[in-house]
Enzyme design. Structure first.
Site, short mmCIF file in Angstrom:
data_model
loop_
_atom_site.label_atom_id
_atom_site.label_comp_id
_atom_site.label_asym_id
_atom_site.label_seq_id
_atom_site.Cartn_x
_atom_site.Cartn_y
_atom_site.Cartn_z
N GLU A 256 0.82 -1.21 0.00
CA GLU A 256 0.00 0.00 0.00
C GLU A 256 0.86 1.26 0.00
O GLU A 256 0.43 2.32 -0.48
CB GLU A 256 -0.92 -0.01 1.22
CG GLU A 256 -2.13 0.89 1.07
CD GLU A 256 -3.17 0.66 2.14
OE1 GLU A 256 -4.29 1.17 1.97
OE2 GLU A 256 -2.89 -0.01 3.15
N HIS A 281 9.54 -26.06 0.79
CA HIS A 281 9.00 -27.16 0.00
C HIS A 281 7.98 -26.68 -1.02
O HIS A 281 7.19 -27.48 -1.54
CB HIS A 281 8.37 -28.19 0.94
CG HIS A 281 9.35 -28.78 1.90
ND1 HIS A 281 10.07 -29.93 1.65
CD2 HIS A 281 9.76 -28.35 3.13
CE1 HIS A 281 10.87 -30.19 2.67
NE2 HIS A 281 10.70 -29.24 3.58
N LYS A 396 -13.43 2.17 -2.74
CA LYS A 396 -14.43 2.55 -1.73
C LYS A 396 -15.52 3.42 -2.35
O LYS A 396 -16.72 3.25 -2.06
CB LYS A 396 -13.75 3.30 -0.59
CG LYS A 396 -12.80 2.46 0.25
CD LYS A 396 -12.15 3.31 1.33
CE LYS A 396 -11.15 2.51 2.15
NZ LYS A 396 -10.49 3.35 3.18
#
Length: 405
Positions: A256, A281, A396
C-alpha cells in the site's frame, strides 16, 4: 540485540548521503507522525492502564478493525504467542459472516470488551460489524463493553462521547498502516497484559540506531531495492510460525505504501511473505530456478524459549534422517535457514539476514519500527508519496456508488 547482515554490496556513503538527509529531515519535520510514536506512547500507557482498572468484569477483548487497524496488532499477538495473557484477544477484521459468527458465538457479552478501531471513524467494515453487535446484544450501557480508537473529532469519536464510551485518539499525521505503535496497538495489547513499554523501548532503540546514531545501512538497503533493475519482488522468509501474521502486516505496509502512479509511470515493489522451513517445499523452487526477479530477507530467532531436543532414536528404514539427531528443533530450523541463505547467494540473488536474539516485546518493537523505516526510505528512493493510498480510495467510492443506485 538484532543483527542485520548483508550478502550483497551496499551502496557507498556518497551515493546515499542525500537520501539519508531526507529521511532525517522527514523525521525532524514532524509531518510524518509514526517516527515519534515510540516517544509519545509512554504517556499514553498511563491513561490505558488507568482505564484498565475499570475492566475487572472483562475476560475477553475483541478488536474490531481492518487493515492498519488490525494487522499490526495481529502480528504482535502472534509473535508473542508464548507470552501469558491477562485476557484473550480476538479479531473481527472482515465482513465474512462465518468469521463473525465464529468469534461472537463463543463469547459472553458481559465479559467482553469490544474495541472499535477506525482511524477515519467511518470505515465501512468496522461500522457495519459494530451495527451487527448492537443488534445482536442490544446493550443498554455502551460504556461498559465498548471502547473507541480513532482520529480526533471523527464522527465515531462524537458517537463515543455521546454514549459515554471511553475513546483514545490516533495522531492525525500517523497513517493507518504505520499506526500499530499508537493507541491502535497499545490499547488492546496493554489491556491484554502485554509489556507495551518494552515494545516501545525496542522501537526507540531501532530509531536511535538508524536515525540518531546515523547507521545508514537501512537506507543503503532501500537504495539497493529501488535501483535494482531485476528484483521487483521483495520476499521475507521468516523462520518461525510466529511470523505468519507479521508477514501479512509487512505485505500491507509494503504494497500500500510503494505501489503508486508517478505521473504516467507506475512504480512499486511486490511483497511476498514466506515461513520457513515450510515454504522451502514450495515457493523456494521458484526463487531458486525461476526468473531472477526477487530479493530475499531471512528472519531468524537465535534462542527459542519453547525449544525441544531431537531424540536419539533411529527408525528402521528411515536411518537417512538420523543426521539431525543431537540438535534441538530451533537449531535445526536455523540451520535450514542458513543452508537456504547460502543456496540463494550461490544463485546470485540479493539476500540479507535479520537475526533476533529472541522473540520478546523488545525485539518485536524493534522489528516493527525497522520495517516502517525501511518502507519510508524505499518510498523516498522511488520518488513517491509513501503515505497515501489513492488506489484503495477509488474502490471505496465505487462501492458506495453501487449501493446508492
Amino acid at each position: 540485540m538484532v543483527r542485520n547482515s548483508f550478502k550483497f554490496n551496499l551502496a557507498k556513503e556518497d551515493d546515499i548521503s542525500s537520501y539519508v538527509k531526507r529521511i532525517n529531515d522527514e523525521c525532524e519535520s514532524g509531518e510524518i507522525g509514526y517516527y515519534h510514536l515510540p516517544d509519545l506512547g509512554y504517556g499514553l500507557i498511563d491513561e490505558i492502564l488507568e482505564y484498565e482498572k475499570s475492566l475487572t468484569h472483562v475476560k475477553n477483548v475483541v478488536l474490531i478493525g481492518i487493515g492498519g487497524s488490525s494487522l499490526g496488532v495481529k502480528a504482535i499477538k502472534s509473535m508473542l504467542a508464548a507470552k501469558k495473557r491477562v485476557r484473550e484477544l480476538y479479531f473481527l477484521d472482515n465482513v465474512d459472516p462465518q468469521s463473525y459468527k465464529s468469534v461472537t458465538d463463543g463469547l459472553k457479552f458481559d465479559e467482553t470488551l469490544f474495541i472499535v478501531s477506525s482511524k477515519s471513524g467511518n470505515t465501512i467494515e468496522t461500522i457495519t460489524i459494530l451495527k451487527c453487535l448492537l443488534d445482536r446484544f442490544k446493550p443498554k450501557n455502551l460504556s461498559k463493553n465498548f471502547v473507541v480508537v480513532t482520529d480526533p473529532q471523527t464522527n465515531l469519536q462524537k458517537y463515543a462521547a455521546k454514549n459515554g464510551i471511553k475513546f483514545f485518539n490516533i495522531p492525525q499525521n500517523v497513517g493507518g498502516r504505520f499506526s500499530v505503535l499508537s493507541a491502535i496497538g497499545l490499547v488492546p495489547l496493554a489491556i491484554c497484559g502485554y509489556d507495551v513499554k518494552e515494545i516501545l523501548s525496542g522501537a526507540t532503540s531501532c530509531k536511535r540506531r538508524y536515525i540518531n546514531d546515523k547507521d545508514s545501512s537501512i537506507v543503503a538497503k532501500a537504495y539497493h531495492y529501488a535501483t535494482n533493475r531485476n528484483a521487483g519482488i521483495n520476499v521475507i522468509f521468516s523462520y518461525s510460525d510466529r511470523f505468519f501474521e507479521f508477514n501479512d502486516w509487512y505485505v500491507q505496509l509494503w504494497a500500500e505504501s510503494l505501489g503508486k502512479k508517478k505521473g504516467y509511470k507506475r512504480v512499486g515493489l511486490t511483497p511476498v511473505g514466506l515461513v520457513g522451513s515450510r515454504d522451502q517445499h514450495s515457493f523456494l523452487q521458484l526463487i531458486m530456478d525461476g526468473v531472477k526477479d526477487k530479493s530475499v530477507t531471512f528472519i531468524k530467532i537465535k534462542e527459542n524459549e519453547a525449544d525441544v531436543k531431537i531424540p536419539n532414536i533411529s527408525i528402521e528404514g528411515l536411518e537417512e534422517c538420523d543426521f539431525v539427531q543431537g540438535l534441538s528443533l530451533n537449531e535445526l530450523i536455523n540451520l535450514q535457514c542458513d543452508a537456504t541463505t547460502t543456496a540463494l547467494v550461490q544463485e546470485g540473488i540479493s539476500v540479507d539476514v535479520i537475526e533476533l536474539d529472541k522473540l520478546d516485546e523488545w525485539h518485536v518493537g524493534w522489528l516493527i519500527f525497522y520495517y516502517e523505516l525501511l518502507t519510508s526510505a524505499t518510498g523516498i528512493m522511488l520518488g513517491i508519496n509513501t503515505y497515501d493510498q489513492p488506489g484503495v480510495e477509488i474502490g471505496k467510492r465505487i462501492l458506495k456508488t453501487m449501493l446508492l443506485k
